[in-house]
Write a protein that holds these residues in place. Structure first.
Motif, mmCIF file in Angstrom:
data_model
loop_
_atom_site.group_PDB
_atom_site.id
_atom_site.type_symbol
_atom_site.label_atom_id
_atom_site.label_comp_id
_atom_site.label_asym_id
_atom_site.label_seq_id
_atom_site.Cartn_x
_atom_site.Cartn_y
_atom_site.Cartn_z
ATOM 1 N N THR A 27 0.670 -1.249 0.028
ATOM 2 C CA THR A 27 0.179 0.141 -0.025
ATOM 3 C C THR A 27 0.838 1.085 -0.178
ATOM 4 N N THR A 28 0.415 2.199 -0.558
ATOM 5 C CA THR A 28 1.165 3.713 -0.707
ATOM 6 C C THR A 28 0.338 4.658 -0.585
ATOM 7 N N ASP A 29 0.900 5.840 -0.059
ATOM 8 C CA ASP A 29 0.170 7.182 -0.098
ATOM 9 C C ASP A 29 0.203 7.756 -1.428
ATOM 10 N N GLU A 30 0.971 7.270 -2.462
ATOM 11 C CA GLU A 30 0.974 7.771 -3.969
ATOM 12 C C GLU A 30 -0.134 7.494 -4.666
ATOM 13 N N PRO A 31 -0.791 8.117 -5.298
ATOM 14 C CA PRO A 31 -1.940 7.525 -6.250
ATOM 15 C C PRO A 31 -1.269 7.225 -7.712
ATOM 16 N N VAL A 32 -2.083 6.028 -8.163
ATOM 17 C CA VAL A 32 -1.596 5.726 -9.476
ATOM 18 C C VAL A 32 -2.518 6.234 -10.449
ATOM 19 N N TYR A 33 -1.876 6.835 -11.652
ATOM 20 C CA TYR A 33 -2.768 7.444 -12.642
ATOM 21 C C TYR A 33 -2.871 6.495 -13.980
ATOM 22 N N HIS A 34 -4.221 6.111 -14.117
ATOM 23 C CA HIS A 34 -4.338 5.346 -15.087
ATOM 24 C C HIS A 34 -5.149 5.904 -16.383
#
Length: 332
Positions: A27-34
Motif C-alpha cells: 500500500t502506498t500514499d502515492e496515487p496511480v494514474y491510469h
C-alpha cells in the motif's frame, strides 16, 4: 534437456506469482494514474486494481460510468482511502442546491483529510482567462528546477499572437498601453501581470517563451499536476483546483502572493476571507473563478459558469466557507 526446461518454467512461474502477490500486498500514499485504453470499462479497470467502481467514481468525481479513451483516472489505495474519507458529505449536500444552475464546481480541503465535493467538476468548458494560472504554475516549476530565473528578461515579438492557444489582441491587461515593443520584461513582471491584471499579452509571452519553448516539460507538468495531456483552454473545475493546490503546497509562494491583490479583488470568490488568492476569467458567455482560501479551514475552490453572474459565484463561496469553517471549529 526437457527436465531442465520444466524446472526453468516452474521457477519462472513461481517468481511471477511471488512478484504479483508482493505488488498487491503493498500500500502506498502515492496515487496511480491510469490512462483509459481501447474498450476499457470502469468495471474492468476496477477489477485490475482490486477496487470498486464506486471508489474510482468518487476519487475522480465522475458523474457516470462512461469513460473516454485517453482519459486519466486517479487510483488511490483502498486500504488507505475509503469513499467516506474523500467526499465531504455536508459540503456535497450544500453544493447540490446549485445542481440546477449552469455551474461546474470543485472544492477540495487542504487540511489533512483532503476531502472534496463537486458538481459537474469533471465537465469541460471554455476557460477564458482561468487557464493562465497553469502558465504561472509552470513558471514556478521551472524556476524551482533552476531552468529559469525570476530575473530572466524577454522582449515582445509579434509571433506571440500566431502561436496555438494564444489569447486575442486587446482584452484585459495593461501591457498593450505601454511601450511594449521596446521594453524588456522580467519573468516575474510577466507572471505578475498575467495574474494581477489577467494580461493577455503577458500571458502570450509566457506561453511563447516558457510553455512552447519547453514543450515536453510543459506537457509532463500538465499530466503530473492535473492529468491533462497538454495545455488547453478547455478546462474542468477539478483540473484548476489541482493547479491551485500545487501552488498552495509549493515552498515558493511567489505566484500565490501575486494573486493576493488583483484588479478583481472583492469580486466572485474573493468575498470570504482576507487571505483569498484568486484567478478569474470571463467572456460574454462564461464567468469563472478559481481560488486558494486560507482561514479557519484552508481549501481550494473553482467555480466555472455559463451565464451565472458574480453574485452566484459569491453565494457559492460563502456557502462553502461556512460549511468548512464550521467543520474546522468542530474539530477544536
Amino acid at each position: 534437456m526437457r527436465s531442465n526446461n520444466v524446472l526453468i518454467y516452474i521457477i519462472t512461474m513461481f517468481t511471477l506469482l511471488f512478484i504479483s502477490v508482493d505488488v498487491h500486498a503493498q500500500t502506498t500514499d502515492e496515487p496511480v494514474y491510469h490512462t483509459v485504453g481501447i474498450n476499457e470499462t470502469l468495471e474492468s479497470i476496477a477489477d485490475n486494481y482490486d477496487v470498486s467502481t464506486k471508489q474510482i467514481m468518487a476519487w475522480n468525481n465522475l458523474e457516470s460510468e462512461e469513460l473516454v479513451q485517453g482519459q486519466y483516472l486517479e487510483i488511490l489505495s483502498p486500504g488507505l482511502y475509503g469513499r467516506d474519507d474523500l467526499i465531504h458529505d455536508e459540503l456535497q449536500e450544500v453544493l447540490e442546491q446549485y445542481s440546477g444552475y449552469p455551474v461546474y464546481i470543485y472544492v477540495e480541503s487542504l487540511e489533512n483529510d483532503k476531502r472534496s465535493a463537486s458538481i459537474e467538476g469533471t465537465t469541460f468548458v471554455y476557460g477564458a482567462s482561468v487557464p493562465k494560472i497553469v502558465l504561472a504554475a509552470f513558471v514556478l516549476h521551472q524556476v524551482d528546477e533552476g531552468v529559469l530565473s525570476w530575473d530572466d528578461t524577454y522582449m515582445y515579438d509579434d509571433l506571440i499572437y500566431e502561436q496555438p492557444l494564444s489569447y486575442a489582441w486587446g482584452g484585459s491587461g495593461i501591457m498593450q498601453y505601454e511601450s511594449y515593443r521596446i521594453n524588456e520584461y522580467t519573468l516575474e513582471e510577466l507572471t505578475e501581470m498575467t495574474l494581477k491584471n489577467s494580461d493577455n499579452m503577458a500571458s502570450n509571452m509566457l506561453l511563447y517563451y516558457v510553455g512552447h519553448a519547453y514543450e515536453e516539460a510543459f506537457a509532463e507538468f500538465t499530466r503530473d499536476v492535473y492529468q491533462a495531456s497538454s495545455f488547453q483552454l478547455q478546462i474542468t473545475a477539478k483540473q484548476m483546483s489541482k493547479v491551485m493546490r500545487y501552488i498552495y503546497e509549493h515552498e515558493d509562494d511567489s505566484v500565490k502572493e501575486m494573486m493576493a491583490t488583483t484588479d478583481y479583488d472583492e469580486q466572485k470568490l474573493d468575498v470570504v476571507a482576507d487571505d483569498t488568492y484568486q484567478k478569474i476569467g470571463g467572456t460574454n458567455q462564461v464567468n469563472h473563478s478559481t481560488a486558494i482560501v486560507e482561514g479557519d479551514h484552508d481549501y481550494v475552490i473553482t467555480v466555472l459558469t455559463s451565464i451565472a453572474g458574480d453574485d452566484t459565484i459569491s453565494n457559492i463561496a460563502r456557502d462553502v466557507n461556512e460549511v468548512l469553517s464550521q467543520d474546522q471549529n468542530s474539530k477544536r
